[in-house]
Design an enzyme around this catalytic site. Structure first.
Site, PDB file in Angstrom:
ATOM      1  N   ASP A  92      17.189  20.952  41.773  1.00 20.40           N
ATOM      2  CA  ASP A  92      18.651  21.090  41.784  1.00 20.40           C
ATOM      3  C   ASP A  92      19.230  19.721  42.129  1.00 20.40           C
ATOM      4  OD1 ASP A  92      17.975  23.773  41.548  1.00 20.40           O
ATOM      5  OD2 ASP A  92      19.403  24.451  43.075  1.00 20.40           O
ATOM      6  N   LYS A 156      25.390  24.625  38.212  1.00 19.16           N
ATOM      7  CA  LYS A 156      25.477  25.199  39.563  1.00 19.16           C
ATOM      8  C   LYS A 156      26.782  24.779  40.216  1.00 19.16           C
ATOM      9  CE  LYS A 156      23.056  24.917  44.051  1.00 19.16           C
ATOM     10  NZ  LYS A 156      21.861  24.375  44.756  1.00 19.16           N
ATOM     11  N   LYS A 198      24.235  29.154  38.162  1.00 24.93           N
ATOM     12  CA  LYS A 198      23.834  29.383  39.550  1.00 24.93           C
ATOM     13  C   LYS A 198      25.058  29.264  40.440  1.00 24.93           C
ATOM     14  CE  LYS A 198      20.867  27.846  43.359  1.00 24.93           C
ATOM     15  NZ  LYS A 198      19.676  27.065  43.773  1.00 24.93           N
TER      16      LYS A 198
END
Length: 242
Positions: A92, A156, A198
């Site tokens: 990430d 995300k 996400k």
């Protein structure tokens, strides 16, 4: 539905003062309740990987990269991806927020494309953190497009470490916000229908999860939708009273 929701969770511990004790507790809770992964700082990647192997657990290990600022050079970010990929299953990485705020869109596009390519060469899933609290709607439109066209596996929402004062100054709230997830879903129809979403930042209840899942227009499948949270047990507890 409740079991499948837990399987969407990237169970997270990213506090700088955490020790191996917190990582071990995170691992045991993840295995006990069936979360999809643990998300941790790179310092503990090897330890977590070896602990997981000793116990025979099957969840994924996710490393954050250039976290929480997204302020490293592209070369340093690529190098980190290569190094962390020895132990991490997924990565990430924070978008280069300073370049976004400078309007240097060609450089943003180059950086994100380069880190996505680096992760995919290592065979890793990569999620780009767009840090919604720090961007205007106009910046979101361009940044989301770049992420979606880069081939990233997920977009995300947040790091969970945003500065509230700055966010409020430009009219934003911190954490995962439904209107931003709706915008992601809308733009993905044009640019990349297959990209996962996400949600992360301030997620503590089952109802929040359901609302964000609905806004994402994704199925409750960990290849399409994830929940990043350090409050997994609160979410599970709130399921019981829903």
């Amino acid at each position: 539905m409740e079991t499948s929701i837990v399987n969407l969770i990237d169970n997270t511990y990213l506090r700088p003062y955490g020790s191996v004790r917190e990582i071990e507790a995170l691992i045991e809770d993840t295995a006990k309740y069936g979360a999809y992964s643990i998300t941790i700082n790179p310092l503990f990647l090897r330890y977590a990987r070896e602990y997981r192997a000793r116990k025979g657990y099957k969840f994924k290990v996710v490393a954050v990269v250039d976290f929480p600022f997204g302020a490293g050079t592209t070369e340093a970010r690529i190098d980190a991806i290569k190094r962390y990929s020895q132990y991490a299953d997924e990565l990430d990485i924070v978008a280069p927020i300073g370049l976004v705020k400078s309007g240097l869109w060609d450089e943003v596009e180059h950086d994100i494309g380069a880190v996505v390519d680096a992760a995919h060469r290592e065979g890793k899933v990569i999620k780009i953190i767009v840090e919604d609290a720090y961007t205007t709607r106009e910046e979101k439109l361009e940044l989301y497009r770049i992420v979606m066209q880069s081939g990233a596996d997920f977009i995300k929402t947040s790091t969970g470490f945003e500065e509230r004062d700055y966010a409020e100054k430009i009219g934003n709230k911190t954490g995962a916000q439904i209107e931003n997830v709706r915008l992601m879903a809308e733009l993905s129809r044009r640019y990349n229908p297959g990209i996962g979403i996400k949600v992360a930042g301030g997620i503590r209840t089952y109802q929040q999860v359901l609302d964000l899942l609905r806004a994402s227009e994704r199925r409750p499948d960990p290849t399409q939708f994830r929940i990043g949270t350090s409050h997994m047990l609160s979410i599970i507890e709130s399921m019981k009273s829903s």
